[in-house]
Design an enzyme around this catalytic site. Structure first.
Site, mmCIF file in Angstrom:
data_model
loop_
_atom_site.group_PDB
_atom_site.id
_atom_site.type_symbol
_atom_site.label_atom_id
_atom_site.label_comp_id
_atom_site.label_asym_id
_atom_site.label_seq_id
_atom_site.Cartn_x
_atom_site.Cartn_y
_atom_site.Cartn_z
ATOM 1 N N SER A 123 1.158 -1.297 -0.200
ATOM 2 C CA SER A 123 -0.326 -0.067 -0.116
ATOM 3 C C SER A 123 1.277 1.415 -0.032
ATOM 4 C CB SER A 123 -1.114 0.118 1.286
ATOM 5 O OG SER A 123 -1.095 -1.242 1.839
ATOM 6 N N HIS A 157 -1.266 -2.420 -7.532
ATOM 7 C CA HIS A 157 -1.309 -2.050 -5.755
ATOM 8 C C HIS A 157 -3.038 -2.007 -5.637
ATOM 9 C CE1 HIS A 157 -2.557 0.941 -2.957
ATOM 10 N NE2 HIS A 157 -3.051 0.132 -2.523
ATOM 11 N N GLU A 169 -4.149 0.325 -8.720
ATOM 12 C CA GLU A 169 -2.327 1.087 -9.293
ATOM 13 C C GLU A 169 -1.028 0.569 -9.808
ATOM 14 O OE1 GLU A 169 -2.051 3.728 -5.560
ATOM 15 O OE2 GLU A 169 -2.402 5.228 -6.749
ATOM 16 N N ASN A 207 -2.871 6.281 -1.632
ATOM 17 C CA ASN A 207 -2.435 6.212 0.223
ATOM 18 C C ASN A 207 -1.899 7.191 0.912
ATOM 19 O OD1 ASN A 207 -3.861 3.606 0.785
ATOM 20 N ND2 ASN A 207 -2.010 2.770 -0.011
HETATM 21 N N1 3HC Z 1 -15.500 -8.927 -0.517
HETATM 22 C C1 3HC Z 1 -16.063 -8.981 -1.983
HETATM 23 N N2 3HC Z 1 -17.142 -8.274 -2.745
HETATM 24 C C2 3HC Z 1 -17.535 -7.611 -0.908
HETATM 25 C C3 3HC Z 1 -17.162 -7.234 0.179
HETATM 26 C C4 3HC Z 1 -16.051 -8.201 0.675
HETATM 27 N N3 3HC Z 1 -15.156 -8.327 1.506
HETATM 28 N N4 3HC Z 1 -17.757 -6.417 0.838
HETATM 29 C C5 3HC Z 1 -19.392 -6.198 0.318
HETATM 30 N N5 3HC Z 1 -18.593 -6.783 -0.775
HETATM 31 C C6 3HC Z 1 -19.911 -6.094 -2.190
HETATM 32 C C7 3HC Z 1 -21.321 -6.817 -1.120
HETATM 33 O O1 3HC Z 1 -21.604 -8.565 -1.397
HETATM 34 C C8 3HC Z 1 -21.899 -6.736 -2.316
HETATM 35 O O2 3HC Z 1 -22.162 -7.120 -3.446
HETATM 36 P P1 3HC Z 1 -23.575 -7.126 -4.437
HETATM 37 O O3 3HC Z 1 -23.786 -6.400 -4.967
HETATM 38 O O4 3HC Z 1 -22.817 -8.576 -5.625
HETATM 39 O O5 3HC Z 1 -24.447 -7.741 -3.583
HETATM 40 C C9 3HC Z 1 -21.480 -5.522 -2.543
HETATM 41 O O6 3HC Z 1 -20.202 -5.361 -2.116
HETATM 42 C C10 3HC Z 1 -22.215 -4.002 -1.611
HETATM 43 O O7 3HC Z 1 -22.119 -4.212 -0.568
HETATM 44 P P2 3HC Z 1 -23.400 -4.242 0.380
HETATM 45 O O8 3HC Z 1 -24.911 -3.861 -0.485
HETATM 46 O O9 3HC Z 1 -22.745 -5.169 1.883
HETATM 47 O O10 3HC Z 1 -22.371 -2.484 1.034
HETATM 48 P P3 3HC Z 1 -22.432 -1.204 0.184
HETATM 49 O O11 3HC Z 1 -23.344 -1.086 -0.330
HETATM 50 O O12 3HC Z 1 -22.392 -0.499 1.529
HETATM 51 O O13 3HC Z 1 -20.842 -1.146 -0.273
HETATM 52 C C11 3HC Z 1 -18.597 -1.236 -0.439
HETATM 53 C C12 3HC Z 1 -19.731 -2.244 0.697
HETATM 54 C C13 3HC Z 1 -18.156 -2.135 -1.540
HETATM 55 C C14 3HC Z 1 -17.197 -1.686 0.558
HETATM 56 C C15 3HC Z 1 -18.322 -0.106 0.030
HETATM 57 O O14 3HC Z 1 -18.606 0.436 1.706
HETATM 58 C C16 3HC Z 1 -17.492 1.037 -0.373
HETATM 59 O O15 3HC Z 1 -17.143 0.939 -1.414
HETATM 60 N N6 3HC Z 1 -16.829 1.410 0.776
HETATM 61 C C17 3HC Z 1 -15.878 2.221 0.806
HETATM 62 C C18 3HC Z 1 -14.561 0.895 0.005
HETATM 63 C C19 3HC Z 1 -12.768 1.700 -0.226
HETATM 64 O O16 3HC Z 1 -13.038 3.497 -0.136
HETATM 65 N N7 3HC Z 1 -12.355 0.867 0.163
HETATM 66 C C20 3HC Z 1 -10.791 1.527 -0.967
HETATM 67 C C21 3HC Z 1 -9.823 1.275 0.644
HETATM 68 S S1 3HC Z 1 -8.290 2.112 0.449
HETATM 69 C C22 3HC Z 1 -7.440 0.680 0.200
HETATM 70 O O17 3HC Z 1 -7.700 -0.530 -0.088
HETATM 71 C C23 3HC Z 1 -6.167 0.554 -0.282
HETATM 72 C C24 3HC Z 1 -5.372 -0.200 0.274
HETATM 73 O O18 3HC Z 1 -3.797 0.071 0.602
HETATM 74 C C25 3HC Z 1 -5.650 0.796 2.168
#
Ligand code: 3HC
Length: 299
Positions: A123, A157, A169, A207
């Site tokens: 990351s 990434h 990325e 990040n």
């Molecule tokens: N794995 C796989 N699929 C997942 C999941 C997981 N851990 N968590 C949720 N999902 C899927 C759900 O199954 C659902 O799929 P569906 O449409 O087929 O039913 C879909 O995502 C939407 O989930 P929900 O309806 O339960 O809930 P939300 O609408 O709140 O969406 C979310 C969940 C997609 C995680 C949304 O809240 C989101 O986009 N959050 C922000 C995530 C984000 O910013 N990620 C980047 C983080 S930074 C990073 O990763 C970089 C690293 O270096 C730190």
């Protein structure tokens, strides 16, 4: 030959990132995936989660049950790193620790074919430092052998949850060859992702921008500016973010957020990246967020 030329991929680490990478490689890029984690329980839990995600995709009519079965059958656990010997690319997704990644990439360089791509899902850690660790002792980094070894290393990434987030990325180390970059990009595209490129700076683009934002939210909580729920609600409803920053920190993992903040702070000496004391204390307490059952929220 397919553009990326990758016939088999190895994924190291079966945590939330590694498992997601294995799944999109098998389902979207349709390549056989060898999966290794030092914990066999982690592999078993990861594969059970993959089964659940595939079953949901079938139930929602996104893929057929044959496609789900084929994807699942493409993922095979291997018991140690030597299992990666015949892969054309490995993607490392272990915890954010430079020494650990350097040791892993040094073994990759010894074990894998000289044409294999060695990718890290880090990351924030320098891809250049990881690449330098692949050069065997006694070989000069400026020699043809040294340059060719390090030229295979690249940052790839992914974002959490990997099956849902559309971005990868791509981060070239200063040693990375154009061929490595082109093939890594083609693989990410085959895995269904859009690609952006960032220079090898602490935190890359994503990040370096996201973590100060999360850290500011934690500092706001620490300073009593607003409650947890109001901080998250402000960003969710005021800016249309899918999750508030405190909920997102829990989702990423507070230990991961702290490790990234420390890399940003140590790598730039810029006080704007200093981790909040509350974040440090929560990690000290073992409150890592969603994965440990407690962070800013209870799970
Ligand atoms: N794995 C796989 N699929 C997942 C999941 C997981 N851990 N968590 C949720 N999902 C899927 C759900 O199954 C659902 O799929 P569906 O449409 O087929 O039913 C879909 O995502 C939407 O989930 P929900 O309806 O339960 O809930 P939300 O609408 O709140 O969406 C979310 C969940 C997609 C995680 C949304 O809240 C989101 O986009 N959050 C922000 C995530 C984000 O910013 N990620 C980047 C983080 S930074 C990073 O990763 C970089 C690293 O270096 C730190």
């Amino acid at each position: 030959m397919i553009a990326h030329g990758i016939r088999t991929v190895g994924v190291l680490g079966a945590g939330q990132m590694g498992l997601g990478i294995a799944l999109v490689s098998a389902l979207r890029a349709k390549v056989p995936v060898l999966l290794h984690d030092k914990s066999s329980d982690q592999v078993a839990n990861g594969l059970a989660f993959a089964d659940k995600l595939l079953a949901k995709d079938v139930s929602k009519g996104r893929i057929s049950s044959e496609e789900a079965k084929e994807a699942r059958d493409r993922i095979s656990p291997v018991s140690d790193l030597s299992g990666f010997r015949d892969t054309d690319m490995v993607i490392e997704a272990v915890s954010e620790n430079l020494a650990l990644k350097q040791a892993i990439f040094s073994s990759f360089a010894k074990e894998l074919s000289p044409s294999a791509i060695l990718a890290s899902n880090t990351s924030s850690i320098s891809i250049t430092k990881i690449a330098a660790a692949t050069i065997p002792k006694g070989v000069s980094a400026a020699s043809e052998e040294g340059k060719a070894t390090a030229a295979r290393v690249v940052g790839l990434h992914f974002f959490n949850p990997v099956p849902v987030m559309k971005l990868v990325e791509l981060i070239p180390a200063i040693q990375t060859s154009q061929d490595t970059l082109d093939r890594a990009r083609a693989f990410a595209v085959a895995a269904g992702k859009e690609v952006t490129v960032s220079k090898d700076v602490p935190g890359f683009v994503a990040n370096a921008l996201l973590m100060p934002f999360i850290n500011e939210a934690i500092t706001a909580l620490e300073n009593g500016i607003a409650t947890r729920d109001d901080i998250d609600k402000t960003l969710k409803l005021g800016m249309n973010h899918p999750m508030g920053p405190l909920q997102l920190a829990d989702f990423i993992g507070l230990d991961t957020c702290l490790a990234i903040q420390q890399t940003l702070y140590n790598g730039t000496s810029d006080s704007k990246y200093r981790p909040s004391i509350l974040l440090e204390r929560m990690v000290d307490a073992g409150w890592y967020g969603k994965k440990s059952g407690k962070g800013f929220y209870e799970y």
